[in-house]
Motif scaffolding. Structure first.
Motif, PDB file in Angstrom:
ATOM      1  N   GLY A 174       0.800  -1.222   0.000  1.00  0.00           N
ATOM      2  CA  GLY A 174       0.000   0.000   0.000  1.00  0.00           C
ATOM      3  C   GLY A 174       0.825   1.259   0.000  1.00  0.00           C
ATOM      4  N   ASP A 175       2.088   1.170   0.427  1.00  0.00           N
ATOM      5  CA  ASP A 175       2.960   2.348   0.358  1.00  0.00           C
ATOM      6  C   ASP A 175       3.119   2.788  -1.094  1.00  0.00           C
ATOM      7  OD1 ASP A 175       3.327   2.510   3.069  1.00  0.00           O
ATOM      8  OD2 ASP A 175       5.275   1.501   3.085  1.00  0.00           O
ATOM      9  N   CYS A 176       3.179   4.095  -1.294  1.00  0.00           N
ATOM     10  CA  CYS A 176       3.224   4.610  -2.663  1.00  0.00           C
ATOM     11  C   CYS A 176       4.655   4.788  -3.165  1.00  0.00           C
ATOM     12  CB  CYS A 176       2.455   5.926  -2.774  1.00  0.00           C
ATOM     13  SG  CYS A 176       3.140   7.301  -1.837  1.00  0.00           S
ATOM     14  N   LEU A 177       4.799   4.779  -4.471  1.00  0.00           N
ATOM     15  CA  LEU A 177       6.070   5.008  -5.154  1.00  0.00           C
ATOM     16  C   LEU A 177       5.985   6.332  -5.898  1.00  0.00           C
ATOM     17  CD1 LEU A 177       6.563   1.385  -6.411  1.00  0.00           C
ATOM     18  CD2 LEU A 177       8.299   2.647  -5.134  1.00  0.00           C
ATOM     19  N   GLN A 190       5.837  12.650  -9.460  1.00  0.00           N
ATOM     20  CA  GLN A 190       4.519  12.056  -9.637  1.00  0.00           C
ATOM     21  C   GLN A 190       4.431  10.773  -8.815  1.00  0.00           C
ATOM     22  OE1 GLN A 190       6.673  11.877 -12.521  1.00  0.00           O
ATOM     23  NE2 GLN A 190       6.431  14.055 -12.921  1.00  0.00           N
ATOM     24  N   ILE A 191       3.243  10.512  -8.250  1.00  0.00           N
ATOM     25  CA  ILE A 191       2.983   9.203  -7.660  1.00  0.00           C
ATOM     26  C   ILE A 191       2.695   8.250  -8.819  1.00  0.00           C
ATOM     27  CG2 ILE A 191       1.484   7.842  -6.158  1.00  0.00           C
ATOM     28  CD1 ILE A 191       0.891  10.449  -4.622  1.00  0.00           C
ATOM     29  N   ILE A 192       3.532   7.240  -8.993  1.00  0.00           N
ATOM     30  CA  ILE A 192       3.424   6.382 -10.182  1.00  0.00           C
ATOM     31  C   ILE A 192       2.911   4.985  -9.876  1.00  0.00           C
ATOM     32  CG2 ILE A 192       5.244   7.655 -11.390  1.00  0.00           C
ATOM     33  CD1 ILE A 192       7.067   5.170 -10.825  1.00  0.00           C
ATOM     34  N   GLY A 193       2.728   4.659  -8.610  1.00  0.00           N
ATOM     35  CA  GLY A 193       2.263   3.319  -8.295  1.00  0.00           C
ATOM     36  C   GLY A 193       2.355   3.025  -6.817  1.00  0.00           C
ATOM     37  N   LYS A 194       2.312   1.739  -6.483  1.00  0.00           N
ATOM     38  CA  LYS A 194       2.312   1.327  -5.079  1.00  0.00           C
ATOM     39  C   LYS A 194       2.898  -0.076  -4.943  1.00  0.00           C
ATOM     40  CE  LYS A 194      -2.382  -0.569  -5.397  1.00  0.00           C
ATOM     41  NZ  LYS A 194      -3.782  -0.484  -4.913  1.00  0.00           N
ATOM     42  N   PHE A 195       3.276  -0.399  -3.713  1.00  0.00           N
ATOM     43  CA  PHE A 195       3.698  -1.755  -3.395  1.00  0.00           C
ATOM     44  C   PHE A 195       2.467  -2.600  -3.082  1.00  0.00           C
ATOM     45  CE2 PHE A 195       7.785   0.339  -2.230  1.00  0.00           C
ATOM     46  CZ  PHE A 195       8.615  -0.420  -3.048  1.00  0.00           C
TER      47      PHE A 195
END
Length: 327
Positions: A153-156, A293-298
């Motif tokens: 749920g942590d963001c990348l 930019q937020i590009i995704g998540k774990f």
């Protein structure tokens, strides 16, 4: 074996399994996705990183300083000094060596880093100049130990965009072809990408808010995502439309038929953060003139994928960088 840094699986089989002795002062082990070694000095720790420049013949001093200082910046601290090694082939002119050192020193002045020493020689072993740097930074031990645990749920978050360093290198190595086919303006913009390859500022700015940082080098954005996923033992979901690609990068990659997401990209930092802090980090970086930019998540399982509309593609172990298909 392919040109470029060893595949992760080869590192495990050929390198890591043969490194067994470890002193008590060493706090880290060699690991996929790890940017620095960390040494214990009581209430302080030293961060050390080492990398050569082998995929370019121009701007060697600038590239060598920045890619190593970037590794130190993933710890959220300033690099303080470096050792510079130059291996030059027979026939190298004195002014060529002087230029590398002068360029390296200019970058060090920008970053407030000292060249502490190194080694320079002319050798038959290489057929073009190779520059290697070992960089060091000093931090508080309490800062090293207080990073939060990375969880599903942590963001990348990606700073700047894809293919920054590769675009600049290709522009210098293939300048006449680019000028002829893509125009002078694209060539100029592409060469200027090498002025964006430092991530020291964003590393220091973002450090108080993130759980981890990883600079994007060989293998590009997708390679870096694969590496951090392996480092944390998690999977990842990435959204392709969120990844920024500069017009000059897109034009050059289209011309040479290479993937910008697999192109070496020093100048980009991959940040890991609590999803509740992601937007705040993007805003803080923007206020300092750094786009992100937020590009995704774990995710919980070990799958790694990039999503574009309804199409889902697996992110596989990085192989030889796209740069080596061109230069």
């Amino acid at each position: 074996m392919e040109i470029g840094k060893l595949k992760a699986s080869d590192l495990e089989k050929l390198i890591f399994k043969n490194i067994k002795h470890k002193r008590s002062e060493i706090l880290t082990d060699p690991k996929i996705g790890g940017d620095c070694a960390v040494l214990d000095f009581g209430d302080k720790v030293a961060y050390i990183s080492s990398d050569p420049i082998t995929g370019a013949t121009e701007e060697l001093g600038k590239l060598a300083v920045n890619i190593n200082c970037n590794d130190i910046a993933t710890a959220g601290i300033e690099p303080v000094g470096l050792m510079l090694t130059i291996l030059a082939p027979e026939g190298t002119k004195a002014e060529e060596i002087e230029r590398v050192v002068s360029d390296a020193h200019a970058e060090c002045e920008k970053l407030n880093v000292s060249i502490m020493g190194g080694h320079t020689e002319i050798t038959k072993v290489v057929n073009r100049m190779v520059v290697s740097v070992t960089a060091i930074g000093i931090g508080k031990k309490e800062d090293y130990t207080k990073r939060g645990k990375v969880e599903p749920g942590d963001c990348l978050i990606l700073t700047k965009g894809a293919g920054i360093e590769g675009t600049g290198i290709i522009a210098y190595e293939k300048s006449e072809e680019i000028r002829k086919n893509l125009g002078e303006q694209t060539l100029k913009e592409a060469k200027n990408m090498l002025d964006k390859i430092s991530v020291v500022r964003e590393g220091i700015i973002a450090s108080p808010y993130v759980k981890g940082m990883h600079d994007v080098t060989e293998g590009g954005i997708l390679g870096a995502i694969w590496e951090v996923s392996e480092f944390y033992g998690l999977g990842s979901e990435i959204y392709r439309e969120k990844i920024e690609i500069a017009d000059c990068t897109r034009a050059i990659c289209d011309h040479f038929n290479i993937n910008p997401l697999k192109l070496i990209s020093s100048g980009s930092m991959l940040l890991t953060a609590d999803p509740l802090k992601g937007s705040k980090i993007v805003e803080i970086l923007k206020s300092e003139g750094i786009e992100s930019q937020i590009i995704g998540k774990f995710i919980k399982d070990n799958s790694k994928s990039i999503i574009s509309g309804n199409f889902v593609e697996e992110i596989s172990e990085p192989e030889s960088d796209e740069l080596y298909r061109v230069v």
